[in-house]
Design an enzyme around this catalytic site. Structure first.
Site, short mmCIF file in Angstrom:
data_model
loop_
_atom_site.label_atom_id
_atom_site.label_comp_id
_atom_site.label_asym_id
_atom_site.label_seq_id
_atom_site.Cartn_x
_atom_site.Cartn_y
_atom_site.Cartn_z
N LYS A 25 -31.18 4.48 25.09
CA LYS A 25 -30.32 4.82 23.95
C LYS A 25 -30.40 6.31 23.71
CE LYS A 25 -27.82 2.53 20.85
NZ LYS A 25 -27.21 1.20 20.94
N ASP A 53 -21.69 4.12 20.23
CA ASP A 53 -22.40 3.42 19.15
C ASP A 53 -21.79 4.02 17.88
OD1 ASP A 53 -25.00 1.55 18.89
OD2 ASP A 53 -25.14 3.01 17.29
N1 GLU Z 1 -24.21 0.66 21.45
C1 GLU Z 1 -23.89 -0.68 21.87
C2 GLU Z 1 -25.08 -1.59 21.63
O1 GLU Z 1 -25.77 -1.44 20.64
C3 GLU Z 1 -23.31 -0.75 23.26
C4 GLU Z 1 -24.08 -0.10 24.35
C5 GLU Z 1 -23.33 -0.03 25.68
O2 GLU Z 1 -22.20 -0.50 25.77
O3 GLU Z 1 -23.93 0.49 26.61
O4 GLU Z 1 -25.34 -2.52 22.37
#
Ligand code: GLU
Length: 450
Positions: free
Chosen positions: A131, A171
């Site tokens: 992340k 996100d």
């Molecule tokens: N931010 C999204 C999550 O919390 C998606 C992450 C992504 O698609 O890589 O899963």
């Protein structure tokens, strides 16, 4: 060698995390939430204790913190902090979104990255967990400022990502606009059209159909599976939804398509109640296109009203979908929802329900789906985007949505079966944590001490 008991082992690992990261409350909360459920799994797997799986899982493989300088529209130089935490790559390349919000710090990025490991494992798509993000606030910034920020952010991030290494996505605060600017800069610096390095791209240049909708749709599919298992359904039922970004908007849309009625949406300024059911087109126009306040929705929609105090959880409903941000649904809110007759809660956001609130729902017999299962549809569809990019193919909407639906059914089945296997049928927190942990732990075990 004499091994500690599962309880003692979990306690020791938790203490180490506390000692190493005393000022990271969100990360500690996320670690507790997982580790506290793993006793029965470790009791079956002393090999996981011996191999130090938990000790390794709670320590990110790599953490990057970098300066992001950019120039605003008045010519002033501004500086933000950028992060990428590459948490675990036992199942595949690091995968997880970027969050641009003033609240972003190392604790927030680590909690999100830690959750992502387990969520991604549940999708069965062979992706690791990571992340990133920044304390940059895109709200109120011009498109040109957002572009310059994204270009500066990518000028550092480019050294650490790649379609086989680490694949960021969106996100909070990072949507199609930001992904476009980030991709453009990546392509310029590397001189490579490496479509699979980012997901959530525009559908005209490598993005997957239904990626924008996937997290919200997926959360509703998961809630539907829980209700169907209990002999109930979504049709004719009232739902309260928090947030008004992609996740909330498309959760509302799917609730209405399935014959339910979603009656709320919110932002940091307050919430709206619309007893006829939220008008999704108007919501998309106000929040998505105009980037205006949610109060504007009520101003334009006859019969709807805006409330500046309290929260959507004050509105009684049978289904509750927290789709805004972490720790937005507290014990007090849970009590109100339970008194109002809530039957199912599914987390569209990451860790929106406080631990005390989760316990209250479970004690009251409310079906509760943790985010790592309920909101896995977003990242699962990102993985489908990566597959399409690798195969240079493009699926239509129907195929994309039906794959998403199948994946969410499978996530539900896997979590339910794990909850049965470890002795608490219907405890989806235990189910999600144990099913995901066993998958990741087994891969780590087989790959040696790294
Ligand atoms: N931010 C999204 C999550 O919390 C998606 C992450 C992504 O698609 O890589 O899963």
């Amino acid at each position: 060698m004499s091994l500690p008991t599962p309880e003692a082992h979990i306690r020791a690992v938790t203490e180490t995390v506390q000692h190493r990261s005393p000022a990271e409350p969100e990360f500690l909360q996320a670690v507790h939430e997982v580790l506290d459920t793993l006793t029965p799994v470790l009791a079956e797997h002393p090999d996981f204790i011996e191999a130090g799986i938990l000790d390794r899982l709670v320590e990110p493989e790599r953490q990057l913190i970098f300066r992001v300088p950019w120039t605003d529209d008045t010519g002033l130089v501004r500086v933000n902090r950028g992060f990428r935490v590459q948490f675990n790559s036992a199942l595949g390349p690091y995968k997880g979104g970027l969050r641009f919000h003033p609240s972003v710090n190392l604790s927030v990025v680590k909690f999100l990255g830690f959750e992502q490991i387990f969520k991604n494992a549940l999708t069965s798509q062979r992706i690791g967990g990571g992340k990133g993000g920044s304390d940059f606030d895109p709200s109120g910034k011009s498109d040109a400022e957002v572009m310059r920020f994204c270009q500066s952010f990518m000028t550092e991030l480019v050294h650490h990502i790649g379609e086989h290494t680490d694949i960021p996505a969106g996100d909070i605060g990072v949507g199609a606009r930001e992904i476009g600017f980030l991709f453009g800069q990546y392509r310029r610096i590397t001189q490579r059209y490496e479509a699979g390095v980012l997901t959530g791209k525009g559908v005209g240049w490598g993005g997957a159909e239904v990626r924008t909708e996937a997290t919200g749709y997926g959360a509703v599919f998961f809630a539907e599976e829980m209700l169907l298992r209990a002999g109930e359904g979504i049709e004719g039922r009232r739902a309260v939804v928090s947030g008004s970004g992609n996740v909330a908007t498309y959760a509302i849309e799917k609730i209405q398509q399935l014959g339910g009625k979603a009656i709320t949406a919110s932002d940091s300024g307050g919430y709206v109640v619309d007893e006829q059911g939220i008008d999704v087109d108007l919501l998309k126009r106000v929040k998505g296109v105009e980037r205006a306040r949610i109060s504007e929705y009520a101003a334009r929609r006859p019969g709807a009203h805006f409330v500046a105090t309290g929260s959507v959880w004050d509105v009684p409903a049978e289904i509750a979908l927290p789709c805004a941000t972490q720790n937005e649904l507290t014990e007090e809110h849970a009590r109100t929802l339970i008194a109002g007759g809530v039957r199912a809660v599914a987390e569209g956001a990451n860790m929106p329900t406080t631990p005390g609130a989760v316990e209250l729902f479970q004690q009251a017999g409310v079906l509760f789906a943790p985010g790592k299962a309920a909101n896995a549809g977003g990242v699962a569809t990102s993985a489908l985007e990566m597959s399409q990019n690798a195969a240079r193919s493009r699926w239509d909407r129907d195929k994309s949505e039906s794959r998403l639906h199948d994946i969410m059914r499978d996530v539900h089945t896997a979590t339910y079966e794990a909850s049965e296997r470890y002795g608490r049928p219907g405890d989806y927190v235990l189910g999600a944590n144990s099913a995901a942990f066993v998958t990741v732990a087994q891969a780590m075990l087989e790959q040696g001490v790294i």
